[in-house]
Design a protein around this motif. Sequence first.
Motif, PDB file in Angstrom:
ATOM      1  N   LEU A 257       0.800  -1.229   0.000  1.00  0.00           N
ATOM      2  CA  LEU A 257       0.000   0.000   0.000  1.00  0.00           C
ATOM      3  C   LEU A 257       0.831   1.277   0.000  1.00  0.00           C
ATOM      4  O   LEU A 257       0.384   2.304  -0.524  1.00  0.00           O
ATOM      5  CB  LEU A 257      -0.940   0.009   1.210  1.00  0.00           C
ATOM      6  CG  LEU A 257      -1.967  -1.120   1.280  1.00  0.00           C
ATOM      7  CD1 LEU A 257      -2.725  -1.063   2.595  1.00  0.00           C
ATOM      8  CD2 LEU A 257      -2.913  -1.039   0.090  1.00  0.00           C
ATOM      9  N   ARG A 258       1.998   1.248   0.628  1.00  0.00           N
ATOM     10  CA  ARG A 258       2.812   2.456   0.804  1.00  0.00           C
ATOM     11  C   ARG A 258       4.288   2.192   0.531  1.00  0.00           C
ATOM     12  O   ARG A 258       5.130   2.459   1.403  1.00  0.00           O
ATOM     13  CB  ARG A 258       2.703   2.955   2.238  1.00  0.00           C
ATOM     14  CG  ARG A 258       1.331   3.184   2.731  1.00  0.00           C
ATOM     15  CD  ARG A 258       1.328   3.391   4.250  1.00  0.00           C
ATOM     16  NE  ARG A 258      -0.011   3.543   4.712  1.00  0.00           N
ATOM     17  CZ  ARG A 258      -0.845   2.539   4.958  1.00  0.00           C
ATOM     18  NH1 ARG A 258      -0.472   1.315   4.819  1.00  0.00           N
ATOM     19  NH2 ARG A 258      -2.073   2.771   5.363  1.00  0.00           N
ATOM     20  N   PRO A 259       4.650   1.669  -0.612  1.00  0.00           N
ATOM     21  CA  PRO A 259       6.039   1.257  -0.826  1.00  0.00           C
ATOM     22  C   PRO A 259       7.064   2.369  -0.637  1.00  0.00           C
ATOM     23  O   PRO A 259       8.161   2.119  -0.147  1.00  0.00           O
ATOM     24  CB  PRO A 259       6.048   0.736  -2.263  1.00  0.00           C
ATOM     25  CG  PRO A 259       4.834   1.299  -2.901  1.00  0.00           C
ATOM     26  CD  PRO A 259       3.831   1.509  -1.811  1.00  0.00           C
ATOM     27  N   ARG A 260       6.704   3.594  -0.980  1.00  0.00           N
ATOM     28  CA  ARG A 260       7.689   4.681  -0.919  1.00  0.00           C
ATOM     29  C   ARG A 260       7.561   5.574   0.317  1.00  0.00           C
ATOM     30  O   ARG A 260       8.247   6.587   0.420  1.00  0.00           O
ATOM     31  CB  ARG A 260       7.596   5.502  -2.200  1.00  0.00           C
ATOM     32  CG  ARG A 260       8.102   4.679  -3.381  1.00  0.00           C
ATOM     33  CD  ARG A 260       8.180   5.459  -4.652  1.00  0.00           C
ATOM     34  NE  ARG A 260       8.704   4.626  -5.715  1.00  0.00           N
ATOM     35  CZ  ARG A 260       7.979   3.815  -6.471  1.00  0.00           C
ATOM     36  NH1 ARG A 260       6.684   3.718  -6.282  1.00  0.00           N
ATOM     37  NH2 ARG A 260       8.534   3.094  -7.420  1.00  0.00           N
ATOM     38  N   HIS A 261       6.707   5.164   1.233  1.00  0.00           N
ATOM     39  CA  HIS A 261       6.608   5.919   2.488  1.00  0.00           C
ATOM     40  C   HIS A 261       7.774   5.580   3.406  1.00  0.00           C
ATOM     41  O   HIS A 261       8.209   4.429   3.448  1.00  0.00           O
ATOM     42  CB  HIS A 261       5.293   5.608   3.220  1.00  0.00           C
ATOM     43  CG  HIS A 261       4.122   6.331   2.655  1.00  0.00           C
ATOM     44  ND1 HIS A 261       3.016   5.688   2.176  1.00  0.00           N
ATOM     45  CD2 HIS A 261       3.886   7.654   2.488  1.00  0.00           C
ATOM     46  CE1 HIS A 261       2.145   6.567   1.745  1.00  0.00           C
ATOM     47  NE2 HIS A 261       2.657   7.765   1.909  1.00  0.00           N
ATOM     48  N   PRO A 262       8.254   6.561   4.152  1.00  0.00           N
ATOM     49  CA  PRO A 262       9.352   6.298   5.083  1.00  0.00           C
ATOM     50  C   PRO A 262       8.938   5.294   6.170  1.00  0.00           C
ATOM     51  O   PRO A 262       7.840   5.365   6.701  1.00  0.00           O
ATOM     52  CB  PRO A 262       9.634   7.665   5.715  1.00  0.00           C
ATOM     53  CG  PRO A 262       9.023   8.654   4.784  1.00  0.00           C
ATOM     54  CD  PRO A 262       7.864   7.965   4.135  1.00  0.00           C
TER      55      PRO A 262
END
Length: 124
Positions: free
Chosen positions: A21-26
């Motif tokens: 869902l959030r691959p590029r979130h820290p």
Amino acid sequence: RRMATKPATTLLDVFRQHVRLRPRHPLLLFQDQVLTFEDVERRSNRAAWALRRRAGLRGGGQTVAVFLPNEPAYLWTWLALAKLGCAMACLNCNVRGRALQHALEAAEATVMLASPGERGQWGV
């Protein structure tokens, strides 16, 4: 609630959901380095591959003693072991001598992972 489901939802399941869902979130900030979910997924996959190939880990109840300092590698090592189905015995990297020897014996680990800085410093 998640543990009541059959089969139970694990932390690995939750991590994988966040990767989708959030691959590029820290995910992790360490010193001046920011690692995303995708970064940690990639590193844990590489670690799992290396542990399977070089240490012969296949899961199925194997226990691995982990003697690493508090750094990002600890996270992807834990995830790699979870992906392989191995139990992780967390050893405090500040413990030495008899206390460390006791922890190793109690863990009944077949493999021990340590950072290069810990090599020869165990006092066992």
